[in-house]
Design a protein around this motif. Structure first.
Motif, short mmCIF file in Angstrom:
data_model
loop_
_atom_site.label_atom_id
_atom_site.label_comp_id
_atom_site.label_asym_id
_atom_site.label_seq_id
_atom_site.Cartn_x
_atom_site.Cartn_y
_atom_site.Cartn_z
N UNK A 17 16.49 18.04 18.39
CA UNK A 17 16.39 18.76 17.30
C UNK A 17 15.68 20.08 17.57
N UNK A 18 14.67 20.56 16.81
CA UNK A 18 14.04 21.90 17.16
C UNK A 18 13.03 21.61 18.18
N UNK A 19 12.94 22.57 19.15
CA UNK A 19 12.02 22.42 20.25
C UNK A 19 12.05 21.18 21.17
N UNK A 20 10.94 20.53 20.97
CA UNK A 20 10.98 19.08 21.73
C UNK A 20 11.05 17.99 20.62
N UNK A 68 12.52 9.81 14.20
CA UNK A 68 12.29 11.25 14.85
C UNK A 68 10.93 11.24 15.53
N UNK A 69 10.79 12.12 16.52
CA UNK A 69 9.43 12.06 17.27
C UNK A 69 9.12 13.41 17.71
N UNK A 70 8.21 14.06 17.75
CA UNK A 70 7.83 15.19 18.27
C UNK A 70 6.87 14.89 19.63
N UNK A 71 7.51 15.28 20.79
CA UNK A 71 7.01 14.99 21.90
C UNK A 71 5.53 15.50 22.11
N UNK A 92 3.85 0.17 13.95
CA UNK A 92 4.43 1.44 14.22
C UNK A 92 3.30 2.45 14.35
N UNK A 93 2.60 2.75 15.47
CA UNK A 93 1.88 3.45 15.39
C UNK A 93 2.01 4.87 16.03
N UNK A 94 3.29 5.16 16.26
CA UNK A 94 3.73 6.64 16.75
C UNK A 94 3.96 7.37 15.81
N UNK A 95 3.73 8.65 15.94
CA UNK A 95 3.68 9.68 15.00
C UNK A 95 5.25 10.15 14.44
N UNK A 96 5.73 9.17 13.87
CA UNK A 96 7.17 9.36 13.52
C UNK A 96 7.21 10.56 12.47
N UNK A 97 8.18 11.11 12.64
CA UNK A 97 8.68 12.29 11.42
C UNK A 97 9.92 11.81 10.71
#
Length: 270
Positions: free
Chosen positions: A219-222, A237-240, A260-265
């Motif tokens: 998606x946009x950026x990383x 969706x994840x922002x790296x 689920x401890x990943x910063x999910x978008x």
């Protein structure tokens, strides 16, 4: 019925990286907190796709389908030359005198008999490869992962996967990150590598839900999105940059919400 979460035992992997650090110019390796070493003798990865070329021919033409390409000493692909003496060169520059596959506690080292090379990044600067202890088509470990940085003239050992990553790589549009994937004892993983840091890796556990690699999209950026699971798919969706900041030691996109401890978008996030 509860799903079993499989987590890797990272035993001889860090021993192998420690032994190989003297072979890699300008690189130092330290394991991320909370990860252990694998035992590199525990299992063998599937044999890589074999190019139908003479062992003395150079260069080898990579397949157009994006698959990783297996080469033997005396062959070259993606600008990486696997010398007949077992070294790795880019042009006239030797990056590695020997390419290590595994090491044991008695000090013995197994060196590569073949390499499996990824497609290079869009800039042409970065390329991954796996070092293999056997020739293409023969059984044996093919799990030692390396990252070549041409601009710095260095080779790194990202701590991604207990054994072999799959023949799949995604490069972020901004040129900062790469994503790999692997499977371990029924558990699926994504591995995010910060290319500017060389060895900085965040491992994302997906439990027993297979990532749908054909659904992957930047998606946009990383930022990226991907569907996981088969009968009941979910899209994450994840922002790296956020992932590396908040979860530098790895995170989980488990089947249970509390796991689920990943910063999910939101998957539709721009």
């Amino acid at each position: 019925m509860s799903l079993k979460t499989c987590r890797p035992n990272w035993s001889g992997f860090w021993l192998a990286i420690a032994l190989s650090s003297s072979l890699i110019a300008g690189c130092t390796t330290s394991p991320p907190a909370g990860q252990n070493d694998p035992n590199p003798t525990a299992t063998a990865s599937p044999a890589p796709e074999t190019p139908q070329t003479d062992a003395t021919s150079t260069p080898v033409t990579p397949p157009v389908n994006g698959k990783w390409t297996a080469i033997v000493p005396g062959q070259e692909v993606e600008g990486l030359n696997f010398g007949k003496e077992g070294n790795l060169k880019v042009g006239d520059k030797v990056l590695l005198d020997k390419i290590m596959v595994s090491g044991s506690s008695d000090g013995s080292i197994t060196y590569a008999k073949s390499l499996t090379i990824s497609p290079s990044s869009p800039s042409g600067n970065f390329t991954f490869f796996r070092a293999c202890e056997s020739l293409p088509g023969e059984p044996g470990l093919c799990w030692a992962l390396y990252l070549v940085d041409r601009a710095r003239g260095q080779v790194f050992r990202p701590p991604a996967a207990k054994y072999a990553v799959e023949d799949w790589v995604q490069w972020s549009p901004d040129g900062r990150y790469a994503l790999l994937t692997s499977t371990l004892e029924g558990a699926y993983w994504l591995h995010a590598i910060d290319l500017q840091a060389g060895e900085k890796t965040v491992n994302i556990e997906l439990d027993q839900r297979r990532p749908q690699l054909d659904s992957f999209a930047w998606q946009q950026g990383s930022k990226f999105k991907i569907a996981v699971g088969e009968s009941q798919k979910e899209t994450f969706a994840l922002d790296l940059p956020t992932l590396f900041e908040k979860n530098p030691n790895g995170c989980t996109l488990g089947t249970a919400l509390q796991a689920r401890n990943c910063p999910v978008l939101p998957a539709s996030a721009p």
